[in-house]
Each structure stands twice: as C-alpha cells, then as structure tokens.
Design a protein around this motif. Structure first.
Motif, mmCIF file in Angstrom:
data_model
loop_
_atom_site.group_PDB
_atom_site.id
_atom_site.type_symbol
_atom_site.label_atom_id
_atom_site.label_comp_id
_atom_site.label_asym_id
_atom_site.label_seq_id
_atom_site.Cartn_x
_atom_site.Cartn_y
_atom_site.Cartn_z
ATOM 1 N N CYS A 1 0.834 -1.211 0.000
ATOM 2 C CA CYS A 1 0.000 0.000 0.000
ATOM 3 C C CYS A 1 0.864 1.255 0.000
ATOM 4 O O CYS A 1 0.575 2.210 -0.725
ATOM 5 C CB CYS A 1 -0.939 -0.001 1.208
ATOM 6 S SG CYS A 1 -2.345 -1.133 1.054
ATOM 7 N N PHE B 1 0.740 4.038 -2.791
ATOM 8 C CA PHE B 1 0.320 5.384 -2.383
ATOM 9 C C PHE B 1 1.189 6.463 -3.032
ATOM 10 O O PHE B 1 0.723 7.582 -3.267
ATOM 11 C CB PHE B 1 0.400 5.530 -0.865
ATOM 12 C CG PHE B 1 -0.773 4.933 -0.131
ATOM 13 C CD1 PHE B 1 -1.748 4.224 -0.795
ATOM 14 C CD2 PHE B 1 -0.889 5.072 1.238
ATOM 15 C CE1 PHE B 1 -2.828 3.665 -0.134
ATOM 16 C CE2 PHE B 1 -1.963 4.518 1.930
ATOM 17 C CZ PHE B 1 -2.935 3.812 1.236
ATOM 18 N N ILE C 1 -5.227 -1.662 -4.805
ATOM 19 C CA ILE C 1 -5.370 -1.541 -3.353
ATOM 20 C C ILE C 1 -6.595 -2.315 -2.869
ATOM 21 O O ILE C 1 -6.539 -3.092 -1.903
ATOM 22 C CB ILE C 1 -5.499 -0.059 -2.942
ATOM 23 C CG1 ILE C 1 -4.166 0.671 -3.104
ATOM 24 C CG2 ILE C 1 -6.003 0.074 -1.502
ATOM 25 C CD1 ILE C 1 -3.126 0.296 -2.083
ATOM 26 N N TYR D 1 -6.239 6.243 1.226
ATOM 27 C CA TYR D 1 -5.578 6.286 -0.079
ATOM 28 C C TYR D 1 -5.600 7.688 -0.682
ATOM 29 O O TYR D 1 -4.739 8.038 -1.497
ATOM 30 C CB TYR D 1 -6.294 5.278 -0.986
ATOM 31 C CG TYR D 1 -6.040 5.377 -2.468
ATOM 32 C CD1 TYR D 1 -4.901 4.804 -3.038
ATOM 33 C CD2 TYR D 1 -6.957 5.977 -3.315
ATOM 34 C CE1 TYR D 1 -4.683 4.864 -4.404
ATOM 35 C CE2 TYR D 1 -6.757 6.043 -4.681
ATOM 36 C CZ TYR D 1 -5.607 5.486 -5.222
ATOM 37 O OH TYR D 1 -5.407 5.542 -6.576
#
Length: 498
Positions: free
Chosen positions: A27, A31, A171, A187
């Motif tokens: 993640c 990101f 994600i 996010y």
C-alpha cells in the motif's frame, strides 16, 4: 456482500490475512503514485495564475485591435503559460481549455488503462502509465508551441487517469474486507499532501517550465515498480494463472507471518468452485436505467460525482484567483483536506454514507455562497470560507465513492461506479470555465460552486442508507433493498445522532 460472494472472494483474505506487513508495504508503494496524480491535475493553478498586463503603447486599451504587444507584471511569476503565449483578451479561454484537455485526458486514460488492466494485469499497465507520465510531463515543460503543450498535457493526463484507476483497484483487491473502506479513504491522503506540495514547488520555481519539470521528473522513481510491485493475486486467479498466484500468496503470507501449507489446496478448491459458477450472467450499462430504482441511483449518484468534479477542481482553481497571497491560499486549502479525509473515515461509519454526503455537500455549498457575499477587501474571511469549502468537498469525495460502490448491485457495480466517475470528469472539464467567470462577475463562480452542491445534497434524500447492509447482487435485489431501506432510513439516522 452475499454469502456466495463472500465465499468466492475470501480466498485472498484467507491466504494472506486482512491487513499485515505485506499489505502495509505494498500500500505504501502504491500510495506514492498519488503525488503526481495531484500535481498533474491541479498544476494549472500555478501554470496559469491571474496576470496583470497592459498595452505596450501607453494610453491604448489593453484588448483593443490597436494594441500590438502586452506587457505583463512579473513581480510574482517570472513566466507562466499566460505570459509565454499571450493568453489574454480574446485568447483568455485557452488557459482554461488547457485544464479541460487535462481532464479529458484523465477521462480517456481511466477507460483505456482500465481496459488494459483487466486484460494484461494491474502491474504492467501501471508501469507503462508511469513511464508515459514522465515522458509527456517532461515534454510539456520543453514545448516550444502552445499546441504541443496541449498534446503533452493530454498524454500526461491520459497516463494520470491510468495510474488513478489501476492503483485504486490494486489496493482494493489486496486489502481485506474489514479494512477496505478505511484504506480506500486513507488512499486519498497522499493526493492531499501532493496538493500541499504544489505551492512549495511554485514558490521556489517561479518559471512554469521549471515548475512543470519539478512535478514530472519525480515519477522516474516509480519506474522501480517493475522490480518491487507485485501483481494482483486476485487478477491472477481470475485469469487462471494459479501457479503465479500461489507463489505470490505464499510469499505474502510468509511476510505476514501466516501459515502457507494450505494455500495451494485452497487455491485449487477456489478455482474449481469458480469454474462451476461461470453460468452467472453479468449486467450491462442499460441496467443502470432499466428500473425506477436504478434510474434514481444513477441520476442522484451521477450528479453527486459531477458535484465533486466540478466544485473540487473548480474551487481549487478559483482559490488561486482570490485576493491575497496565492501560495498561502492554496496551501491552506490543501492542508485542511488532510484532517478532512481522516474525519471522513469516522463520519461514513458513525453518520452513515448518506448523511455524511448531505452534510459535506451542504457545508461546501453554504461556504461558497458566503464567499460571494463577503467584500473583496476581507481577504482573510474569503480564504477561511474557501478552506471550509474544500474541507466539505474532500469529505464528499470520499463518501460518494464508498456510497456508489455499495448502492449499485454486483452485476453492474463496476459499470455503475465507472459511469458515475465519468460524470466527475465532465464536471472537472467544465470547472476551469466556471472559475474563469470571475473575469465577468466576481460573484458568479462562488455562487455556481455553492448552488450545485446544495442540489446534490437534496438529491441524496432520494437514496437509501447502505451502512452495515447486505449489498444487493442483482437489479431485482436492489429494487427490494431500496424499498426496505427507505422505510428504515429515518430511524437509522435518528439512532446515529443520539
């Protein structure tokens, strides 16, 4: 989700857990792509800021046919696309058109790379989009002609649309159900931070070419995705690449300190069950308007996406045209979005999706209308109200995405959210022209940006609450769901407020 859907979709969560160290690492890597997404979408604020100018012939009207050349005030910015290509008077609309081209590119990029990611996987199209973003963004900075600048902006936006849709899907496909809503909202925080960095770049780089390079070259780092970013295990299973999926799941489970012995057997069982259930028929875009409930969902949610696209990007550009320090104004409007996004994580769970969207739209609408009523010499108050406006819109953007994903039934969920997102792109294409109306009447943009969210809030009253609900799988279930939830919505809201 229905029991059958949970059974079929739980293989990833069963194998690698809900949210562990592997999830956090992946993640974080993904990101990073949101920083250039914010930079390319919102850079027009500093590429084409308002410019004071006069005619080189003293006493001649600056926009008359007798004026042969314009002289620009370069005390704040040494060079912008406005001063570079003389985008004033009859050519003023071209600066807004540059932003419309950007949003059009994002619209086509979302569709094009969405198709590529379904066909070729999430990882490779994302890497291709990053490379295109670097090359075209750099090309825009080096463009000798305005037309070439527009072409490069369109290609950079095409890539940006691809990174947006693929990164979010990736994600959502790896995170467990319990964390999906929270991570889906968090996010957005890198986007907010990217927005905050824009005035910092522009403050130190007052020439638009250096500024454009500064927002384009950092994406070179993201090319490392080729070596460090894993493919979506859910996509690998969907297309039958079970050996690659097993290898990836075992690696992720090991990283999360989970047992790996049963993964292979679980994957084979999942694949066998999935083959048995292939007779399930999907929906199509016509299902979005086939029944009264679906027509209502499509109209109300689509309009609220339009609100977010029009007002968020329009307000962001309008803030750059307010009186006062442009760097401070943009920074304040960006920094307020970070706590707003965090707040929306709590709000959508405590208040529900519908009430959160109503309150955030109302907050944004009222604050924008008040901007039109505040005298121009009270710059601090106008800036404060614009920050409140951006705060409300940040919450609304988070809420409408979650809300639309839960309202549409499984058979048309992707096409429903995709169509709704297209409404946001239409709004964002219109946004720079609405913001440009400040040159006609200073009160026009804030009034329009204020009335539209209020209409969106009213339309939300026609939608049922979806918090903690079993999501519908078919259009028929959606019809029944709407009837049942309409009866109990008022009671749910009263309990949430007590």
């Amino acid at each position: 989700m229905s029991e059958k859907s949970e059974e079929n979709s739980d293989i990833i969560q069963k194998s690698i857990g809900v949210f562990g160290r592997w999830h956090i690492t992946v993640c974080f890597i993904i990101f990073l792509v949101k920083f250039p997404v914010a930079w390319h979408q919102l850079s027009i604020v500093f590429l084409a800021p308002p410019a004071d100018f006069s005619c080189i012939e003293n006493g001649t009207d600056q926009c008359s046919a007798d004026c042969t050349k314009h002289i620009f005030d370069r005390s704040i910015f040494t060079e912008t696309i406005i001063t570079q290509w003389d985008l004033v008077c009859s050519r003023t609309y071209l600066a807004s058109f540059a932003q419309t081209v950007t949003m059009l590119g994002i619209l086509f990029g979302s569709m094009l790379f969405g198709y590529f990611s379904d066909r070729y996987g999430r990882r490779d199209p994302l890497i291709a989009a990053v490379i295109l973003q670097v090359l075209s963004g750099t090309g825009a900075a080096l463009s000798p002609w305005f037309f070439m600048f527009l072409v490069m902006r369109f290609l950079a936006a095409l890539a940006t649309g691809g990174t947006m849709v693929i990164s979010f899907v990736l994600i959502m496909e790896i995170v467990g159900l319990e964390w999906r809503t929270t991570i889906g909202i968090i996010y957005q925080i890198p986007f907010n931070i990217g927005h905050l960095l824009l005035p910092l770049f522009s403050y130190f780089l007052r020439d638009w070419r250096y500024f454009q390079l500064a927002i384009s070259l950092p994406s070179v780092v993201l090319i490392s995705y080729y070596w460090i970013l894993p493919e979506s295990p859910r996509w690998l299973l969907t297309v039958g690449k079970k050996e690659k999926a097993i290898k990836l799941l075992e690696k992720a489970a090991h990283r999360n300190k989970l047992p790996t012995e049963s993964i292979k057997e679980d994957v084979y069982n999942y694949m066998q069950k999935n083959e048995i259930s292939e007779e399930k028929q999907g929906g199509n875009i016509m299902d979005l308007v086939r029944t009264p409930t679906m027509r209502m969902y499509t109209m109300c949610i689509g309009f609220n996406w339009f609100v977010c696209g029009l007002c968020f990007f329009g307000s962001a550009q309008y803030i750059g045209q307010l009186g006062g320090n442009i760097f401070v104004n943009v920074a304040l409007s960006a920094v307020i979005q970070i706590p707003s996004t965090c707040f929306s994580v709590w709000a959508v769970k405590a208040w529900g999706r519908r009430l959160t969207l109503i309150i955030s739209n109302t907050t944004a609408g009222v604050s924008c209308i008040l901007i039109a009523l505040v005298p121009e010499h009270l710059g601090w108050l106008r800036t404060t109200l614009s920050c409140v406006d951006m705060c409300g819109l940040a919450v609304a953007f988070s809420a409408v995405y979650i809300f639309s994903g839960e309202l549409f039934p499984t058979v048309v969920r992707n096409v429903g959210v995709g169509t709704s997102s297209m409404c946001a792109r239409i709004g964002s294409m219109a946004a720079p022209f609405i913001a440009g109306l400040v040159l006609v009447q200073s009160w026009l943009p804030p009034v329009i940006f204020g009335v539209v969210p209020l209409i969106g809030a009213i339309l939300c009253l026609k939608l049922p609450e979806t918090l903690d609900c079993k999501l519908p799988d078919t259009v028929e279930e959606a019809e029944e769901f709407a009837k049942n939830r309409t009866i109990t919505t008022n009671d749910t809201e009263m309990r949430s407020q007590t």
